[in-house]
Every structure is written in C-alpha cells, then in structure tokens.
Design a protein around this motif. Structure first.
Motif, PDB file in Angstrom:
ATOM      1  N   LEU A 161      25.933  67.620  -9.122  1.00 24.44           N
ATOM      2  CA  LEU A 161      26.737  67.397 -10.329  1.00 24.44           C
ATOM      3  C   LEU A 161      28.143  66.940  -9.955  1.00 24.44           C
ATOM      4  CD1 LEU A 161      25.727  70.419 -12.604  1.00 24.44           C
ATOM      5  CD2 LEU A 161      24.992  68.041 -12.796  1.00 24.44           C
ATOM      6  N   MET A 162      28.712  67.526  -8.912  1.00 23.34           N
ATOM      7  CA  MET A 162      30.026  67.103  -8.451  1.00 23.34           C
ATOM      8  C   MET A 162      29.990  65.666  -7.928  1.00 23.34           C
ATOM      9  SD  MET A 162      32.297  69.479  -8.945  1.00 23.34           S
ATOM     10  CE  MET A 162      31.434  69.636 -10.531  1.00 23.34           C
ATOM     11  N   PRO A 167      33.745  60.979  -9.166  1.00 21.49           N
ATOM     12  CA  PRO A 167      34.342  59.644  -9.119  1.00 21.49           C
ATOM     13  C   PRO A 167      35.035  59.203 -10.406  1.00 21.49           C
ATOM     14  CG  PRO A 167      32.170  59.621  -8.109  1.00 21.49           C
ATOM     15  CD  PRO A 167      32.325  60.942  -8.781  1.00 21.49           C
ATOM     16  N   VAL A 168      34.675  59.756 -11.542  1.00 19.40           N
ATOM     17  CA  VAL A 168      35.265  59.304 -12.803  1.00 19.40           C
ATOM     18  C   VAL A 168      36.353  60.260 -13.291  1.00 19.40           C
ATOM     19  CG1 VAL A 168      33.144  58.149 -13.463  1.00 19.40           C
ATOM     20  CG2 VAL A 168      33.516  60.500 -14.191  1.00 19.40           C
ATOM     21  N   TRP A 169      36.682  61.266 -12.519  1.00 21.78           N
ATOM     22  CA  TRP A 169      37.739  62.199 -12.886  1.00 21.78           C
ATOM     23  C   TRP A 169      39.021  61.857 -12.165  1.00 21.78           C
ATOM     24  CZ3 TRP A 169      34.476  67.313 -12.294  1.00 21.78           C
ATOM     25  CH2 TRP A 169      33.644  67.447 -13.423  1.00 21.78           C
ATOM     26  N   ALA A 172      43.773  65.349  -9.872  1.00 22.70           N
ATOM     27  CA  ALA A 172      43.986  66.779 -10.083  1.00 22.70           C
ATOM     28  C   ALA A 172      42.703  67.461 -10.544  1.00 22.70           C
ATOM     29  CB  ALA A 172      45.098  67.002 -11.109  1.00 22.70           C
ATOM     30  N   THR A 173      41.963  66.799 -11.427  1.00 24.14           N
ATOM     31  CA  THR A 173      40.708  67.367 -11.915  1.00 24.14           C
ATOM     32  C   THR A 173      39.689  67.463 -10.790  1.00 24.14           C
ATOM     33  OG1 THR A 173      41.123  66.391 -14.094  1.00 24.14           O
ATOM     34  CG2 THR A 173      38.887  67.134 -13.638  1.00 24.14           C
ATOM     35  N   ARG A 174      39.645  66.454  -9.933  1.00 24.48           N
ATOM     36  CA  ARG A 174      38.708  66.474  -8.806  1.00 24.48           C
ATOM     37  C   ARG A 174      38.985  67.648  -7.881  1.00 24.48           C
ATOM     38  NH1 ARG A 174      39.454  60.726  -8.530  1.00 24.48           N
ATOM     39  NH2 ARG A 174      40.801  60.999  -6.713  1.00 24.48           N
ATOM     40  N   VAL A 175      40.259  67.850  -7.551  1.00 22.96           N
ATOM     41  CA  VAL A 175      40.615  68.944  -6.644  1.00 22.96           C
ATOM     42  C   VAL A 175      40.232  70.284  -7.250  1.00 22.96           C
ATOM     43  CG1 VAL A 175      42.534  70.156  -5.540  1.00 22.96           C
ATOM     44  CG2 VAL A 175      42.477  67.648  -5.547  1.00 22.96           C
ATOM     45  N   ALA A 176      40.576  70.477  -8.525  1.00 21.74           N
ATOM     46  CA  ALA A 176      40.252  71.739  -9.192  1.00 21.74           C
ATOM     47  C   ALA A 176      38.745  71.956  -9.261  1.00 21.74           C
ATOM     48  CB  ALA A 176      40.857  71.759 -10.603  1.00 21.74           C
ATOM     49  N   ALA A 177      37.995  70.885  -9.559  1.00 18.46           N
ATOM     50  CA  ALA A 177      36.546  70.998  -9.676  1.00 18.46           C
ATOM     51  C   ALA A 177      35.913  71.348  -8.337  1.00 18.46           C
ATOM     52  CB  ALA A 177      35.954  69.696 -10.217  1.00 18.46           C
ATOM     53  N   VAL A 178      36.366  70.727  -7.267  1.00 16.27           N
ATOM     54  CA  VAL A 178      35.822  71.003  -5.937  1.00 16.27           C
ATOM     55  C   VAL A 178      36.094  72.449  -5.542  1.00 16.27           C
ATOM     56  CG1 VAL A 178      36.052  70.479  -3.481  1.00 16.27           C
ATOM     57  CG2 VAL A 178      35.883  68.618  -5.139  1.00 16.27           C
ATOM     58  N   ALA A 235      33.937  51.243 -14.538  1.00 13.50           N
ATOM     59  CA  ALA A 235      34.168  51.175 -15.977  1.00 13.50           C
ATOM     60  C   ALA A 235      35.024  52.321 -16.478  1.00 13.50           C
ATOM     61  CB  ALA A 235      32.837  51.176 -16.726  1.00 13.50           C
ATOM     62  N   ALA A 236      35.237  53.318 -15.633  1.00 15.73           N
ATOM     63  CA  ALA A 236      35.989  54.495 -16.074  1.00 15.73           C
ATOM     64  C   ALA A 236      37.495  54.198 -16.153  1.00 15.73           C
ATOM     65  CB  ALA A 236      35.740  55.642 -15.099  1.00 15.73           C
TER      66      ALA A 236
END
Length: 236
Positions: A161-162, A167-169, A172-178, A235-236
C-alpha cells in the motif's frame, strides 16, 4: 572574398552525466539477499528443532514484563495486524483503486496480498514448527508457528500500500506515512511475542519473507502495471 570565420569548437561539458543504477537490478539483488537470509534463518530453525539461539530468553523477557495495560494494547495491535484485518485493508484498497480505474495498482495489491497468504500457509505447513508452550499463550492459536503470519501479512499489505500511495503524496506526508507504517508493522510482530504465541525467529522470518515478497512483486512488475503507476505519478 573575405575568408569565412573559423568554426568554433563546442565547449566541453562542465559536468559528467549522472548514471543512475538500474532499479530492476537493485530489486533483483535485494530479493536475492533477502532470500539468502531467509534460507539461513530457516536452516537454523530446522537444525535446532525448537527454540533457536536467543528465542527462549527474548520470549521470556516479554512474558516477564506483562501488565494489564500492555496486554490490552498487545491484543489490540495483534488484531489490527491479523489475517482478517489485512484482508480488509487490501480489499478496500483494491475496490477503491478499481473504482477509480487504477486497474494496474489494484492488480498489484491483490497479487501481493494473495501471495502473502499463500506464503504463510505453505511456509507453516512446510516447516511445521511448534509454537511456544501453551501455558504462556494469552490468545488461542492452533496452527504452526513459523513464519509469523501476522508479521508477514502486515509487512506485505502495509508495504505494498505504501509503494502504491507514496509517489503521489507530498514529502511531509510520505515521511509521516513511512514512520507510521514501520512502527505499526514492528508493533504487530512484537505483540505476537508479548502474547507468547511465537518465537522471535518466527517474527523475524515473517518480516524477512514479507520484505522479500514485496521486493519480488515490484521487481518483476509487468511493464503495463509499471507504466500505469508512472502515469498516475505524473498526473498527480
């Protein structure tokens, strides 16, 4: 007639072009390295035919530090990472992506999740390792111990899911999600030790097999699926 001005030589490049490594090659090497680690760990487990290395003292440490609060937390985390829960996560993601017509990503997640289930089932069947003594269990488990299905399934589903979403986040959102995804997967594995239903090497094997399967899925990704993901990113 005036002579033509001498042709000017092209200026030499001020820097050399950067050659990025082939992602497919990196994926193959990572998959092979993880496969080797899994094989070594599995051979050790089969050789001992019971607790291997630090299995017993590490498991005992968790048992010795049980409290009512941590028991409630461990049961909740374990439930959030069990087969039913990760199946729900992956199914919702597949349905949402299919509804948005991101067919390639939906297929990738479905393949990864189904593969995780198969690896867990056949891994337990093949190794046939007994769980720790039932007297130490805080929850009921009836199947074999190696590898941990909770650790393997949560690693694969959360990881894939990550891979699709990051790639479309934004950064900051990527770091928090990881960070959150990593903490969750680790917590799921540790909860199984706290509940006394797995040896530490079971959980380690689950994490390694899960990472290996993710690497394999992303490395052998069909070109059509990869193109679909790249299109979504652009496209993001």
């Amino acid at each position: 007639m005036p002579s033509a001005p001498p042709a000017q030589e092209a200026a030499p490049p001020t820097h050399l072009p950067i050659r990025y490594p082939d992602r497919t090659l990196i994926g193959v090497l990572v998959t092979l390295a993880l496969t080797a680690a899994i094989l070594v760990l599995t051979c050790v487990v089969l050789w001992y035919n019971g607790p291997a290395g630090p299995d017993s003292p590490w498991l005992q440490w968790f048992i010795d530090h049980r409290t009512e609060t941590w028991t409630t937390v461990a049961k909740g985390v374990s439930t959030a990472g069990d087969t039913i829960s990760v199946t729900i996560y992956s199914t919702l993601a597949v349905v949402l992506l299919a509804w948005r017509r991101y067919w390639e990503q939906a297929i990738l997640i479905a393949i990864a999740a189904l593969g995780a289930g198969a690896l867990t089932y056949f891994g337990k069947l093949l190794i046939g390792r007994d769980r720790p003594p039932v007297i130490d269990h805080l929850v009921t488990e009836t199947n074999h111990s190696y590898p941990s299905g909770h650790a393997l399934g949560s690693t694969v589903v959360i990881g894939i899911l990550m891979a699709v979403a990051l790639p479309v986040w934004g950064r900051a959102t990527r770091v928090a999600a990881v960070v959150l995804a990593t903490v969750f997967v680790i917590a799921v594995g540790l909860s199984r030790l706290y509940l006394g239903v797995h040896w530490p090497t079971d959980v380690l094997a689950g994490w390694l097999v899960g990472l290996c399967w993710i690497s394999f899925c992303l490395t052998v990704l069909p070109r059509r699926i990869r193109r679909g993901i790249e299109t979504r990113i652009s496209a993001a």
